[in-house]
Design an enzyme around this catalytic site. Structure first.
Site, PDB file in Angstrom:
ATOM      1  N   HIS A 142      -1.880  -8.926   1.999  1.00  0.00           N
ATOM      2  CA  HIS A 142      -1.583  -7.647   2.665  1.00  0.00           C
ATOM      3  C   HIS A 142      -2.746  -7.337   3.621  1.00  0.00           C
ATOM      4  CE1 HIS A 142       0.225  -3.841   3.349  1.00  0.00           C
ATOM      5  NE2 HIS A 142      -0.176  -3.171   2.289  1.00  0.00           N
ATOM      6  N   ARG A 192       2.623  -4.485  16.881  1.00  0.00           N
ATOM      7  CA  ARG A 192       1.242  -4.036  16.671  1.00  0.00           C
ATOM      8  C   ARG A 192       0.279  -5.127  17.166  1.00  0.00           C
ATOM      9  NH1 ARG A 192       1.540  -2.873  10.383  1.00  0.00           N
ATOM     10  NH2 ARG A 192       2.379  -4.978  10.539  1.00  0.00           N
ATOM     11  N   SER A 215       0.836  -1.222   0.000  1.00  0.00           N
ATOM     12  CA  SER A 215       0.000   0.000   0.000  1.00  0.00           C
ATOM     13  C   SER A 215       0.862   1.259   0.000  1.00  0.00           C
ATOM     14  CB  SER A 215      -0.955  -0.003   1.187  1.00  0.00           C
ATOM     15  OG  SER A 215      -0.276  -0.265   2.386  1.00  0.00           O
ATOM     16  N   ASP A 240      -2.362  -8.418  11.665  1.00  0.00           N
ATOM     17  CA  ASP A 240      -3.687  -8.860  11.228  1.00  0.00           C
ATOM     18  C   ASP A 240      -4.220 -10.041  12.037  1.00  0.00           C
ATOM     19  OD1 ASP A 240      -3.916  -6.945   9.158  1.00  0.00           O
ATOM     20  OD2 ASP A 240      -2.492  -8.113   7.984  1.00  0.00           O
ATOM     21  N   HIS A 298       5.783 -12.645   7.886  1.00  0.00           N
ATOM     22  CA  HIS A 298       5.986 -11.257   7.448  1.00  0.00           C
ATOM     23  C   HIS A 298       7.194 -11.184   6.537  1.00  0.00           C
ATOM     24  CE1 HIS A 298       6.343  -6.887   7.528  1.00  0.00           C
ATOM     25  NE2 HIS A 298       5.067  -6.911   7.852  1.00  0.00           N
TER      26      HIS A 298
HETATM   27  N1  HAX Z   1       1.459 -19.759   6.316  1.00  0.00           N
HETATM   28  C1  HAX Z   1       1.947 -20.689   5.470  1.00  0.00           C
HETATM   29  N2  HAX Z   1       3.017 -20.489   4.677  1.00  0.00           N
HETATM   30  C2  HAX Z   1       3.645 -19.303   4.791  1.00  0.00           C
HETATM   31  C3  HAX Z   1       3.225 -18.313   5.683  1.00  0.00           C
HETATM   32  C4  HAX Z   1       2.074 -18.564   6.455  1.00  0.00           C
HETATM   33  N3  HAX Z   1       1.558 -17.650   7.289  1.00  0.00           N
HETATM   34  N4  HAX Z   1       4.040 -17.241   5.573  1.00  0.00           N
HETATM   35  C5  HAX Z   1       4.947 -17.557   4.620  1.00  0.00           C
HETATM   36  N5  HAX Z   1       4.700 -18.799   4.150  1.00  0.00           N
HETATM   37  C6  HAX Z   1       5.368 -19.498   3.062  1.00  0.00           C
HETATM   38  C7  HAX Z   1       5.273 -18.641   1.798  1.00  0.00           C
HETATM   39  O1  HAX Z   1       4.002 -18.820   1.159  1.00  0.00           O
HETATM   40  C8  HAX Z   1       6.439 -19.133   0.992  1.00  0.00           C
HETATM   41  O2  HAX Z   1       6.086 -20.353   0.407  1.00  0.00           O
HETATM   42  P1  HAX Z   1       6.616 -20.754  -1.074  1.00  0.00           P
HETATM   43  O3  HAX Z   1       8.096 -20.885  -0.908  1.00  0.00           O
HETATM   44  O4  HAX Z   1       5.912 -22.035  -1.341  1.00  0.00           O
HETATM   45  O5  HAX Z   1       6.205 -19.638  -1.982  1.00  0.00           O
HETATM   46  C9  HAX Z   1       7.469 -19.417   2.086  1.00  0.00           C
HETATM   47  O6  HAX Z   1       6.757 -19.569   3.311  1.00  0.00           O
HETATM   48  C10 HAX Z   1       8.495 -18.302   2.262  1.00  0.00           C
HETATM   49  O7  HAX Z   1       7.798 -17.088   2.482  1.00  0.00           O
HETATM   50  P2  HAX Z   1       8.427 -15.929   3.389  1.00  0.00           P
HETATM   51  O8  HAX Z   1       9.705 -15.499   2.739  1.00  0.00           O
HETATM   52  O9  HAX Z   1       8.485 -16.351   4.810  1.00  0.00           O
HETATM   53  O10 HAX Z   1       7.308 -14.814   3.302  1.00  0.00           O
HETATM   54  P3  HAX Z   1       7.118 -13.706   2.174  1.00  0.00           P
HETATM   55  O11 HAX Z   1       8.001 -12.570   2.500  1.00  0.00           O
HETATM   56  O12 HAX Z   1       7.218 -14.288   0.811  1.00  0.00           O
HETATM   57  O13 HAX Z   1       5.596 -13.301   2.394  1.00  0.00           O
HETATM   58  C11 HAX Z   1       3.678 -12.831   3.702  1.00  0.00           C
HETATM   59  C12 HAX Z   1       5.182 -12.575   3.528  1.00  0.00           C
HETATM   60  C13 HAX Z   1       3.159 -11.890   4.773  1.00  0.00           C
HETATM   61  C14 HAX Z   1       2.960 -12.512   2.389  1.00  0.00           C
HETATM   62  C15 HAX Z   1       3.450 -14.319   4.116  1.00  0.00           C
HETATM   63  O14 HAX Z   1       4.060 -14.543   5.368  1.00  0.00           O
HETATM   64  C16 HAX Z   1       1.972 -14.709   4.176  1.00  0.00           C
HETATM   65  O15 HAX Z   1       1.414 -15.074   3.157  1.00  0.00           O
HETATM   66  N6  HAX Z   1       1.345 -14.627   5.398  1.00  0.00           N
HETATM   67  C17 HAX Z   1      -0.071 -14.897   5.530  1.00  0.00           C
HETATM   68  C18 HAX Z   1      -0.899 -13.715   5.066  1.00  0.00           C
HETATM   69  C19 HAX Z   1      -0.758 -12.542   5.992  1.00  0.00           C
HETATM   70  O16 HAX Z   1      -0.872 -12.669   7.207  1.00  0.00           O
HETATM   71  N7  HAX Z   1      -0.534 -11.342   5.416  1.00  0.00           N
HETATM   72  C20 HAX Z   1      -0.451 -10.098   6.177  1.00  0.00           C
HETATM   73  C21 HAX Z   1       0.984  -9.628   6.385  1.00  0.00           C
HETATM   74  C22 HAX Z   1       1.075  -8.339   7.130  1.00  0.00           C
HETATM   75  C23 HAX Z   1       0.561  -7.240   6.305  1.00  0.00           C
HETATM   76  O17 HAX Z   1       1.086  -6.838   5.275  1.00  0.00           O
HETATM   77  N8  HAX Z   1      -0.564  -6.729   6.681  1.00  0.00           N
HETATM   78  O18 HAX Z   1      -1.187  -5.829   5.920  1.00  0.00           O
END
Ligand code: HAX
Length: 434
Positions: free
Chosen positions: A270, A326, A240, A372, A317
């Site tokens: 996000h 937070r 964002s 979140d 994250h």
């Molecule tokens: N559950 C399961 N698998 C997860 C995970 C979770 N909560 N978090 C990361 N992973 C997985 C990823 O999908 C990725 O898998 P692949 O290798 O198969 O693609 C692997 O672990 C490595 O990811 P990462 O490097 O740890 O995390 P990223 O930086 O790529 O992504 C995210 C960060 C926040 C998008 C990710 O942790 C996620 O999808 N979390 C769940 C959704 C979520 O809570 N989003 C909100 C985040 C905070 C925010 O921005 N709020 O607005």
């Protein structure tokens, strides 16, 4: 001129000098290297953005203008008898870097009240949308439709000097911020409460007025203030913030820029994750006949989610490597105000159960909860059970940070963003494969 704008006008020349020195004398200094994984990996970790408004340390979490969340909550001025600070004071802090005093706070609160009125065509437009439209679509569309109010556009067209850009961007940003609580609450009451919008109370501050227009009693104004402050900013690389900055770099005005940023916030990875958390929890409660699960049942549910290829919402994250402060701030509020709430108990159980499972699963770099994972439970407790609305409230808060950044972008003359792309074949050549 308001005290806030006056303060900004005093601070901008000094910042400009610092940036000019860095650009002119140290422009070729190397800060980071780019790796092939970052081309496909969302540029993760690449140091190529700048902001002075907040900094996210992977271990410590966010600092707003150098202050941790507990420091902000302690130092920022509060309305008489309130537990949480004025949102207006946090806006002052993010924009200027200074904790405001009583007279500065009063000035911002009064200035915001003057900017609050939402033109009627916004309501007409919202009412013309099908009621089952997602509230984030409504919210973003309302921000975009307000664009005709932009002061930046006519002043730019009249031949504005680059040194002055920040001034109408400030005016647009403040006008927009002041209107967001009313637009958000209107969407809520129109969509979920039988079309019964509540008119604003001109005597109330940003957070209290939002609670009033939502139609929810004390202490909801406290959680509103906390929520908007916590969600305001998280450095400038998140979707964002970066989108708002990117669109603004084309000199699109704050209405265009914020609307774009909100569209990014609406993604499930996000800001939409807060809605996903509650949906996921409700699925679990439903499956178990609305009783609290045992630890074993919860562990199975978490594994089932992972094994079906889904992520655990609210965990992980891109930058953080510890529990999000937070999350902790909201947990402390919940421990004080709703310790016996069954969903809070479940969220607390998840805090024990999920991290070791994610560690065992071995993929997520950060097994700890993010903001979140906690925001929905408090909203639910106070009656906001329509979880697809949660990201709208995140958007009201996030607007504070991204618009503050936009004002500073224009103040220091940030350029139009235009990184360079390479083809896969070029990368293969660089890698020595071809
Ligand atoms: N559950 C399961 N698998 C997860 C995970 C979770 N909560 N978090 C990361 N992973 C997985 C990823 O999908 C990725 O898998 P692949 O290798 O198969 O693609 C692997 O672990 C490595 O990811 P990462 O490097 O740890 O995390 P990223 O930086 O790529 O992504 C995210 C960060 C926040 C998008 C990710 O942790 C996620 O999808 N979390 C769940 C959704 C979520 O809570 N989003 C909100 C985040 C905070 C925010 O921005 N709020 O607005």
């Amino acid at each position: 001129m308001s005290k806030l704008k006056q303060k900004l006008a005093e601070k901008i020349p000094g910042y400009r000098d610092r940036v000019t020195k860095l650009m002119k004398e140290y422009g070729d200094t190397v800060v980071d290297q780019v790796h092939i994984r970052q081309f496909y990996g969302g540029m993760r970790g690449l140091k190529c953005l700048t902001t002075d408004i907040s900094y996210l340390d992977p271990e410590e979490g966010i600092r707003f203008r150098g202050y941790t969340i507990p420091e902000c909550l302690e130092k920022l001025p509060k309305p008489k008898g309130a537990e949480m600070p004025y949102v207006e004071g946090h806006i002052y802090l993010l924009l200027t870097g200074d904790i405001p005093g009583e007279s500065e706070i009063k000035d911002v609160v009064e200035d915001f009240k003057k900017r609050r009125r939402v033109p009627h065509y916004i309501y007409d437009m919202l009412r013309a949308m099908p009621r089952d439209t997602h509230p984030m679509t409504m919210f973003s569309a309302a921000v975009l439709a307000l664009q005709r109010e932009s002061e930046f556009v006519p002043r730019y067209n009249a031949g504005l000097s680059k040194m002055e850009y920040w001034d109408p961007v400030y005016e647009d940003s403040m006008n927009l911020l002041a209107k967001l609580p009313e637009i958000a609450a209107y969407i809520y009451r129109m969509k979920y409460k039988g079309d019964t919008p509540i008119a604003p109370d001109p005597d109330l501050d940003f957070g209290a007025n939002f609670a009033y227009m939502m139609g929810i009693d004390h202490p909801y104004e406290e959680i509103s203030r906390l929520y908007f402050i916590l969600h305001s900013d998280h450095e400038s690389g998140n979707v964002s913030a970066h989108t708002t900055h990117l669109v603004g770099s084309a000199l699109s005005d704050p209405y265009y820029s914020l609307s774009a940023g909100l569209n990014g916030l609406a993604g499930p990875l996000h800001g939409l994750a807060n809605q996903e958390v509650l949906r996921w929890i409700q699925q679990l409660m439903h499956k178990l006949g609305n009783k609290l699960p045992t630890k074993e049942e919860l562990e199975k549910f978490v594994w089932d989610t992972l094994n079906s290829g889904q992520v655990i919402p609210g965990y992980g994250h891109a930058v953080l490597r510890k529990t999000d402060p937070r999350y902790t701030a909201q947990r402390e509020f919940a421990l004080k105000h709703l310790p016996d709430d069954p969903i809070f108990k479940l969220v607390s159980m998840l805090y024990e159960v999920v991290p070791p499972i994610l560690q065992k699963h071995g993929k997520a770099k950060n097994p700890w909860p993010n903001v979140d994972a906690h925001s929905g439970v408090i909203q639910w407790h106070y009656g906001v059970t329509e979880y697809d609305f949660y990201t709208v409230m995140f958007g009201v808060g996030r607007a504070i940070g991204v618009l503050s950044n936009l004002i500073w972008d224009r103040a220091v003359g940030q350029a139009i963003e235009r990184p360079k792309s390479l083809t896969t074949e070029m990368l293969e050549k660089i890698a020595g494969i071809k």
